[in-house]
Design a protein around this motif. Structure first.
Motif, short mmCIF file in Angstrom:
data_model
loop_
_atom_site.label_atom_id
_atom_site.label_comp_id
_atom_site.label_asym_id
_atom_site.label_seq_id
_atom_site.Cartn_x
_atom_site.Cartn_y
_atom_site.Cartn_z
N GLY A 16 0.82 -1.21 0.00
CA GLY A 16 0.00 0.00 0.00
C GLY A 16 0.86 1.27 0.00
N TYR A 41 2.40 -2.62 -6.21
CA TYR A 41 2.00 -1.48 -5.39
C TYR A 41 0.57 -1.06 -5.70
N VAL A 44 -3.36 3.58 -1.65
CA VAL A 44 -4.40 3.36 -0.64
C VAL A 44 -4.88 4.68 -0.01
N PRO A 64 -9.09 4.52 -3.60
CA PRO A 64 -8.26 4.39 -2.39
C PRO A 64 -9.13 4.32 -1.14
N ASP A 95 -3.09 1.01 6.05
CA ASP A 95 -2.86 0.23 4.82
C ASP A 95 -1.61 0.68 4.06
N ALA A 96 -1.03 1.81 4.46
CA ALA A 96 0.11 2.37 3.70
C ALA A 96 1.44 2.00 4.34
#
Ligand code: MG
Length: 388
Positions: A16, A41, A44, A64, A95-96
């Motif tokens: 993410g 990738y 998000v 996202p 999430d990143a």
């Protein structure tokens, strides 16, 4: 910078990525990079400063988990984050794993710090983050296991040249500068340059703030300070050379006299991709195959420090340390805004920044609060001088 397993096998779920400043020049390039790397990738979280329509289009395309708009706007959908805090929300989104910080100016600093505190990788296009608070940012990364990987083309070049080398093996970093649109202009003509003149960059298509910084060479001063903090190299071992073709993105000279350079056509997509995959490399960067014959020739020139005073002012502020780099950066941001609005001449940018550095020479830069106060004081000083 610590190596991490950011390149996943195609069977693993995609990593993410949060993009702060997704509708700007770097942000849209980053989404083009991600579109070619869908197995690896996925965006998000996306944030924009004020371009509601462009962000809405990106959200419809990428779906996202989070979208945010810094400037409140009546057309912003109810589910979006709104205000400067949306940068923090995106940077810390669970999430990143990677945060691409492409915010313009010192406004990007809190998000960089927040992501590093969570041990994330920050792919840094927001060089002002390191100029304002380089020591605090690098210490935060170290303490929390976060990573700072440059997106800036010069620093990406240096990172690629340094691969596998030890700090004591490095003699000197040499950053290349295109020289901007006024490279060949006489000093009196530069002083009276218009906004249209200054926005006409010869080799790079970028946002207006960095394009003006490239015309004054303030951008190169910011990059010298950025390089000092990223690579831990003292200022007296960082040099700048003008290279109008922008093909060689920087050099590293080693203690045995060997010099490595990284080169390629001017495109931000390669440094963005490398900031995601570092220390590995992957295919499909979008960069055309290298053709040295088609380049024609590469040339190099001495920097005209006396005709581009912002470069010396910025490097001297970096050497002085404390609050000086934050004052230089903030005064420059405000002076550039006044120049773009027609309230200040081109020569007036350096005059106002120089006056702010003198006025605020005694201000403390010991803590983050000190630096933020110095930033505000510099903005207020320039605004008062320009009569706003
Ligand atoms: Mg650059």
């Amino acid at each position: 910078m610590m190596p991490a397993a950011n390149v996943r096998a195609t069977t693993a779920p995609p990593v993410g990525v949060a993009i702060l400043g997704s509708t700007g020049s770097i942000g849209t390039s980053a989404l083009r990079v991600l579109a070619r790397q869908r197995d690896r990738y996925v965006p998000v979280a996306l944030t924009a400063n004020g371009n509601v329509a462009a962000l809405a289009e990106q959200v419809a395309t990428w779906l996202p988990a989070f979208a945010g708009l810094v400037q409140p706007h009546a057309d912003a959908p109810a589910g979006w984050g709104v205000g400067a805090d949306c940068l923090i929300a995106a940077a810390t989104h669970p999430d990143a794993a990677i945060v691409i910080n492409a915010v313009v100016g010192a406004a990007g600093l809190p998000a960089t710090l927040a992501a590093l505190r969570m041990g994330k990788r920050v792919a840094l296009a927001n060089k002002e983050t390191l100029v304002v608070a380089g020591a605090i940012v690098t210490e935060t990364a170290r303490r929390h296991g976060g990573e700072l990987v440059p997106v800036d083309s010069e620093h990406s070049a240096i990172l690629q040249c340094l691969a596998g080398r030890q700090p004591h093996e490095v003699r000197r970093l040499v950053l290349t500068a295109s020289g901007g649109p006024f490279r060949t202009w006489p000093a009196d003509r530069i002083a009276a340059a218009t906004v249209t003149d200054a926005l006409r960059h010869p080799t790079w298509q970028m946002g207006s703030k960095i394009t003006i910084d490239s015309a004054t060479l303030a951008n190169k001063a910011l990059e010298v300070i950025e390089a000092h903090h990223l690579f831990g190299v003292p200022y007296d071992r960082i040099d700048v050379v003008v290279h109008p073709q922008s093909i060689i993105h920087s050099f590293v000279e080693f203690i045995d006299g060997s010099v490595l350079a990284q080169m390629g056509i001017p495109s931000m997509e390669l440094p963005i991709l490398y900031a995601l995959t570092y220390p590995e490399r992957v295919a499909d960067s979008g960069v055309p195959s290298f053709d040295p014959v088609a380049l024609g020739g590469l040339s190099f020139e001495t920097v005209r420090y006396e005709d581009f005073p912002m470069l010396r002012l910025g490097i001297d502020a970096g050497r002085r340390g404390g609050a000086a780099p934050a004052v230089f950066n903030a005064a420059n941001e405000v002076a550039v805004a006044h120049f773009l609005a027609g309230r200040l001449s081109f020569a007036g940018i350096a005059e106002r920044v120089s006056a702010a550095l003198t006025e605020l020479a005694g201000v403390s830069g010991a803590s983050l609060d000190d630096l933020l106060r110095a930033d505000t004081a510099a903005r207020d000083h320039v605004n008062a001088q320009v009569g706003c």
